[in-house]
Structure formats: C-alpha cells, structure tokens
Design a protein around this motif. Structure first.
Motif, short mmCIF file in Angstrom:
data_model
loop_
_atom_site.label_atom_id
_atom_site.label_comp_id
_atom_site.label_asym_id
_atom_site.label_seq_id
_atom_site.Cartn_x
_atom_site.Cartn_y
_atom_site.Cartn_z
N GLY A 1 0.81 -1.20 0.00
CA GLY A 1 0.00 0.00 0.00
C GLY A 1 0.84 1.25 0.00
N ILE A 2 0.21 2.37 0.23
CA ILE A 2 0.87 3.67 0.22
C ILE A 2 0.83 4.27 1.62
N TYR A 3 1.98 4.66 2.13
CA TYR A 3 2.07 5.14 3.51
C TYR A 3 1.72 6.61 3.64
N ASP A 4 0.88 6.89 4.57
CA ASP A 4 0.54 8.25 4.98
C ASP A 4 0.31 8.19 6.49
N PRO A 5 1.01 9.00 7.29
CA PRO A 5 0.89 8.91 8.74
C PRO A 5 -0.54 9.02 9.25
N ASN A 6 -1.33 9.93 8.68
CA ASN A 6 -2.69 10.14 9.18
C ASN A 6 -3.59 8.93 8.92
N SER A 7 -3.52 8.37 7.72
CA SER A 7 -4.35 7.19 7.43
C SER A 7 -3.85 5.98 8.20
N ALA A 8 -2.53 5.91 8.44
CA ALA A 8 -1.98 4.80 9.23
C ALA A 8 -2.48 4.87 10.67
N ILE A 9 -2.58 6.07 11.21
CA ILE A 9 -3.11 6.25 12.56
C ILE A 9 -4.55 5.75 12.62
N GLN A 10 -5.33 6.03 11.59
CA GLN A 10 -6.71 5.56 11.54
C GLN A 10 -6.78 4.03 11.50
N LEU A 11 -5.85 3.42 10.76
CA LEU A 11 -5.81 1.95 10.70
C LEU A 11 -5.51 1.35 12.07
N LEU A 12 -4.52 1.93 12.75
CA LEU A 12 -4.16 1.43 14.08
C LEU A 12 -5.31 1.63 15.05
N ASP A 13 -5.93 2.79 14.99
CA ASP A 13 -7.05 3.08 15.88
C ASP A 13 -8.20 2.09 15.65
N GLY A 14 -8.50 1.80 14.39
CA GLY A 14 -9.56 0.85 14.08
C GLY A 14 -9.24 -0.54 14.59
N TYR A 15 -7.97 -0.94 14.47
CA TYR A 15 -7.54 -2.25 14.94
C TYR A 15 -7.70 -2.37 16.46
N LEU A 16 -7.26 -1.34 17.18
CA LEU A 16 -7.33 -1.37 18.64
C LEU A 16 -8.79 -1.31 19.12
N LYS A 17 -9.62 -0.53 18.45
CA LYS A 17 -11.04 -0.45 18.82
C LYS A 17 -11.73 -1.78 18.59
N GLU A 18 -11.47 -2.39 17.45
CA GLU A 18 -12.13 -3.64 17.08
C GLU A 18 -11.90 -4.73 18.12
N ARG A 19 -10.71 -4.72 18.72
CA ARG A 19 -10.36 -5.76 19.70
C ARG A 19 -10.58 -5.33 21.14
N GLY A 20 -11.13 -4.15 21.33
CA GLY A 20 -11.40 -3.68 22.68
C GLY A 20 -10.17 -3.28 23.46
N TYR A 21 -9.07 -3.02 22.75
CA TYR A 21 -7.82 -2.71 23.43
C TYR A 21 -7.78 -1.28 23.98
N LEU A 22 -8.66 -0.41 23.49
CA LEU A 22 -8.64 0.96 23.98
C LEU A 22 -9.14 1.07 25.41
N ASN A 23 -9.70 -0.04 25.92
CA ASN A 23 -10.12 -0.07 27.32
C ASN A 23 -8.99 -0.54 28.24
N LYS A 24 -7.84 -0.84 27.66
CA LYS A 24 -6.68 -1.30 28.42
C LYS A 24 -5.66 -0.17 28.56
N ASP A 25 -4.64 -0.40 29.38
CA ASP A 25 -3.53 0.55 29.47
C ASP A 25 -2.73 0.47 28.17
N LEU A 26 -2.48 1.62 27.56
CA LEU A 26 -1.75 1.65 26.31
C LEU A 26 -0.33 2.17 26.53
N TYR A 27 0.63 1.45 25.94
CA TYR A 27 2.04 1.86 25.93
C TYR A 27 2.50 1.85 24.48
N GLY A 28 3.48 2.67 24.15
CA GLY A 28 3.96 2.71 22.78
C GLY A 28 5.46 2.87 22.69
N ILE A 29 6.05 2.21 21.70
CA ILE A 29 7.45 2.41 21.35
C ILE A 29 7.47 2.82 19.88
N GLY A 30 8.02 3.98 19.59
CA GLY A 30 8.06 4.45 18.22
C GLY A 30 9.44 4.92 17.83
#
Length: 249
Positions: A45-74
């Motif tokens: 696919g084609i990388y764009d930070p904003n659309s990639a953020i939406q993909l990650l957000d959708g993935y985390l929402k779908e699995r109910g992970y946004l109700n957990k403690d979130l940590y990130g390494i970038g």
C-alpha cells in the motif's frame, strides 16, 4: 491482560526487526502489537501517517484494546506518528527513539549535513544501475532540495521494493511525508501521557539539539544512549529495551 504495547517502526522499517519476546511481556500482563503500516514490513500500500493512525485506531477499537492501558514504542517517523495518535487516544507511556518532530526539517538537515544520499539510496530499485531510470531520476531529483520548493516529483511515480523499504508509488510517498510535511509541536503533548525520548550518540537524520530543546520546553524525559551510534540505533536495541524495562511498563 492489563495493557497493550504498540511498536511502530521508522518510516519504511519493519517492527519485527526489533526483538521483543512476547513471553517476556506476558509476565507483565501486556500484549505486543507489532504495527507495520502500509509499505512497512510485508504490508503493501501507500504510507501516509494520518491514514496509518486511523488503521491502528480501528484495529485497537475492534479488539477492545482501547479499554486497556496503552504503551507505545516508536522509532523515527513512527515515534512522531505515535505522538500524533496520543493526542487522540492517551497512552500511559510513550518511548520514542529519535522521533522525527518535523519531517521537512529532517530532510533539510540531511541536505545541510551532506547526508541526503543516505536517504535517497534507501529508495533505489535493487539490481538496477544508478545510471538507469528510475534510479538515475531518483538520485538526480533528490540530490538538491529544489523538489521541496517546487513539488516537482510527478516523474517519480514508480513502485519501489528493496530490502529496506517498499512502496507502490514513490511520488505519493514523498508527497505524503514532505509536501507540506508534518510537525509535532507542544500542542500535541498530553498530560495523561508520560514521554521518554532516547537519542543516539550521533544523529544525521534529525538535529539532536532540536529534540533536546523540545523535550526541555515540554517537560519530557530525554536521555542519550552512548552505545547507539546512529539514528537507527544500530546494534544497540537491547540496551534501549533494557532502559525501557528499567523505567517500567
């Protein structure tokens, strides 16, 4: 499972190149999400930070992970993307390896330090001479910052895939990241999120003093990893990981 740890690699990188044992995180009650946005790892696919953020957000929402403690390494551009995402969804802690806080500044810094070839060679087709199109066009176009001024990159509508990076359209990749580019400023810093920035001994991809001043102005923890020789933290990831575990997840 009490929380989730998201790993976002550098632009064009692969989250699996950083060794983290799932079993090690399981003992901490964390699940590891190795996020390879479009054009990263084996993701097409084609990388764009904003659309990639939406993909990650959708993935985390779908699995109910946004109700957990979130940590990130970038790392690098991935660190900047996580900082932008944390403006929408608060993380408990972000660990950032040389985050690109200003994408255009990063490119201009590469030109000023005569290191732009290090960037442009990441974008070449393998097995093709530098004197043959499209590699010749890529090297010639990126040899000066003129394209940042006039935006003339339409001739670079080529698909690139090599051992370091892949993309369906190089011109769109450059447009999405650098025309006009993105900036992470103090307005994105969230009080609910703790930030720790790691810097290498030397960085030719982004000015360390800019990052250090940004961290100081916004009250963020910032430390140098003497074992890290460059922007990619070559052969020093385990040292960084040890620091992360010491600070605490």
């Amino acid at each position: 499972m009490r929380g989730v740890l998201v790993f976002w690699p550098s632009t064009g990188g692969n989250a699996r190149s950083f060794r983290i044992r799932d079993s090690e995180l399981e003992t901490l009650g964390l699940r590891l999400i190795r996020f390879n946005p479009p054009s990263h790892g084996n993701s097409e696919g084609i990388y764009d930070p904003n659309s990639a953020i939406q993909l990650l957000d959708g993935y985390l929402k779908e699995r109910g992970y946004l109700n957990k403690d979130l940590y990130g390494i970038g790392h690098s551009g991935g660190g900047a993307a996580l900082m932008m995402y944390a403006n929408q969804i608060p993380f408990r802690h972000l660990f950032l390896l040389s985050p690109i806080l200003d994408s255009v500044l990063s490119l201009r810094f590469l030109y000023e330090s005569n290191s732009i070839e290090e960037f442009s060679r990441l974008l070449l087709l393998p097995g093709v001479s530098e004197m043959v199109t499209p590699n010749k066009q890529i090297l010639e176009t990126l040899s000066t910052p003129q394209w940042l001024e006039d935006g003339k990159i339409q001739h670079l509508t080529v698909s690139i895939k090599n051992s370091r990076i892949q993309m369906l359209d190089l011109s769109l990749f450059l447009k999405n990241l650098f025309l006009p580019g993105f900036v992470v400023d103090g307005s994105l810093i969230q009080k609910q999120t703790k930030y720790t920035i790691f810097l290498p001994k030397e960085d030719r991809w982004f000015p360390k003093d800019y990052t250090e001043n940004f961290a100081k102005q916004n009250g963020l923890d910032c430390m140098e990893i003497p074992d890290a020789p460059d922007h990619f933290f070559s052969s020093s990831w385990l040292t960084v990981w040890k620091q992360i575990k010491t600070i605490g997840l």
